[in-house]
Design an enzyme around this catalytic site. Structure first.
Site, PDB file in Angstrom:
ATOM      1  N   GLY A  35       0.977  -1.160  -0.037  1.00  0.00           N
ATOM      2  CA  GLY A  35      -0.032  -0.073   0.023  1.00  0.00           C
ATOM      3  C   GLY A  35       0.770   1.212   0.241  1.00  0.00           C
ATOM      4  O   GLY A  35       0.225   2.386   0.300  1.00  0.00           O
ATOM      5  N   ASN A 103       1.869  -8.991  -0.267  1.00  0.00           N
ATOM      6  CA  ASN A 103       2.891  -8.216   0.514  1.00  0.00           C
ATOM      7  C   ASN A 103       2.324  -7.152   1.107  1.00  0.00           C
ATOM      8  O   ASN A 103       1.483  -6.149   0.680  1.00  0.00           O
ATOM      9  CB  ASN A 103       3.769  -7.655  -0.666  1.00  0.00           C
ATOM     10  CG  ASN A 103       4.892  -6.711  -0.019  1.00  0.00           C
ATOM     11  OD1 ASN A 103       5.202  -5.738  -0.524  1.00  0.00           O
ATOM     12  ND2 ASN A 103       5.812  -7.075   1.040  1.00  0.00           N
ATOM     13  N   HIS A 264      11.334  -4.769   4.161  1.00  0.00           N
ATOM     14  CA  HIS A 264       9.763  -4.865   3.789  1.00  0.00           C
ATOM     15  C   HIS A 264       9.660  -5.534   2.430  1.00  0.00           C
ATOM     16  O   HIS A 264       8.243  -5.883   2.345  1.00  0.00           O
ATOM     17  CB  HIS A 264       9.250  -3.659   4.018  1.00  0.00           C
ATOM     18  CG  HIS A 264       7.676  -3.603   4.270  1.00  0.00           C
ATOM     19  ND1 HIS A 264       7.097  -4.411   5.094  1.00  0.00           N
ATOM     20  CD2 HIS A 264       6.717  -3.063   3.301  1.00  0.00           C
ATOM     21  CE1 HIS A 264       5.716  -4.427   5.018  1.00  0.00           C
ATOM     22  NE2 HIS A 264       5.620  -3.452   3.976  1.00  0.00           N
TER      23      HIS A 264
END
Length: 290
Positions: A35, A103, A264
């Site tokens: 996002g 993810n 990440h």
């Protein structure tokens, strides 16, 4: 970099435009992106699509609020809305069951979809998913950077570069300038600036929204039968790596793999390892889940 032939379409799902790209054949595998500002399906998975398409029918949507899909999003239950929309896309494509690879934000959407309708999901792959312990700790520095992108003086390329190079990946120098340029241009779409898809809950329903977004508080999680591969970078600065062991301890059919010197964005930073691991896990002879 994706080099294979992609079929691109925009379809109407529950009255909303949803863009998706598709390639490969075999069991369906849906790749749900994160996002962060300017994220899209094909850019987030540019190092994975070709490899996975050798084994699977790979479907890569832009989720609502991103890319070429509709920019509207139900902020009172964002993960539920994303899950409903992606399930609607599967319905439209005539897919009864699909593997889901998600993810961050997309990981939360994938997990919510599995919780709501487990019979629609073959296997789950979750990379640093959102919604894991979100009401238990203060936001990380990386999440604060992400959520603050549209605040203050508004979106700038410098702010996006700082987020990506400092928080998204372990080695910021590995990210090419053209990727940052691409994401910046996507992030300043006027509709997105006016209505950012990922934001802090506000108003009288904020606490209720936060509670909905903490999937570890969902009582269904401890009985979810879906075989799940949880992947987490040990140097993730957006979603805490402690979320990996937390999920593995709660879910009855989950396997956890954590990698060092990884932030990440494992699917991008450790692409070769990720592609082989996921292909093996999703295949019929997977040795990860019994």
């Amino acid at each position: 970099m994706t080099t294979g032939q992609l079929t691109e379409r925009t379809v109407t799902v529950r009255g909303k435009d949803i863009f998706y790209a598709e390639t490969g054949s075999g069991p369906a595998a849906v790749l749900l992106h994160g996002g962060g500002p300017g994220a899209t399906g094909t850019s987030n998975y540019s190092r994975n699509i070709d490899a996975l398409a050798k084994h699977f029918r790979v479907i890569v949507p832009d989720m609502p609020g991103y890319g070429r899909s509709t920019k509207s999003l139900n902020q009172s239950d964002p993960f539920g809305y994303l899950a409903d929309t992606m399930r609607g896309l599967l319905d439209l494509l005539g897919i009864d069951t699909a593997h889901l690879i998600g993810n961050s934000y997309g990981g939360a959407a994938a997990l919510r979809l599995a919780l709501d309708t487990p019979h629609r999901v073959g296997k789950l792959v979750l990379m640093g998913p959102g919604g894991i312990g979100t009401t238990r700790n203060l936001p990380t520095a990386g999440l604060n950077s992400l959520l603050g992108y549209y605040g203050g003086d508004g979106p700038t390329r410098d702010k996006l570069e700082a987020f990506i190079r400092t928080y998204l990946v372990y080695d910021g120098a590995s990210v090419p300038d053209d990727l940052i340029d691409l994401r910046y241009q996507a992030s300043i779409d006027p509709e997105v600036v006016a209505n950012p898809p990922l934001r802090r809950p506000a108003g009288p329903t904020a606490l209720r929204t936060l509670w909905r977004m903490d999937l570890t508080r969902d009582s269904r999680l401890k009985s979810l039968p879906t075989p799940t591969l949880v992947l987490w970078g040990q140097d993730d600065k957006v979603n805490r790596p402690a979320g990996g062991p937390m999920l593995a301890s709660i879910m009855p059919n989950a396997q956890l793999v954590m990698t060092s010197s990884t932030g990440h964005w494992m699917q991008w930073e450790r692409a070769r390892f990720f592609n082989q691991l996921v292909a093996d896990f999703l295949s019929d002879d997977s040795s990860f889940i019994s």
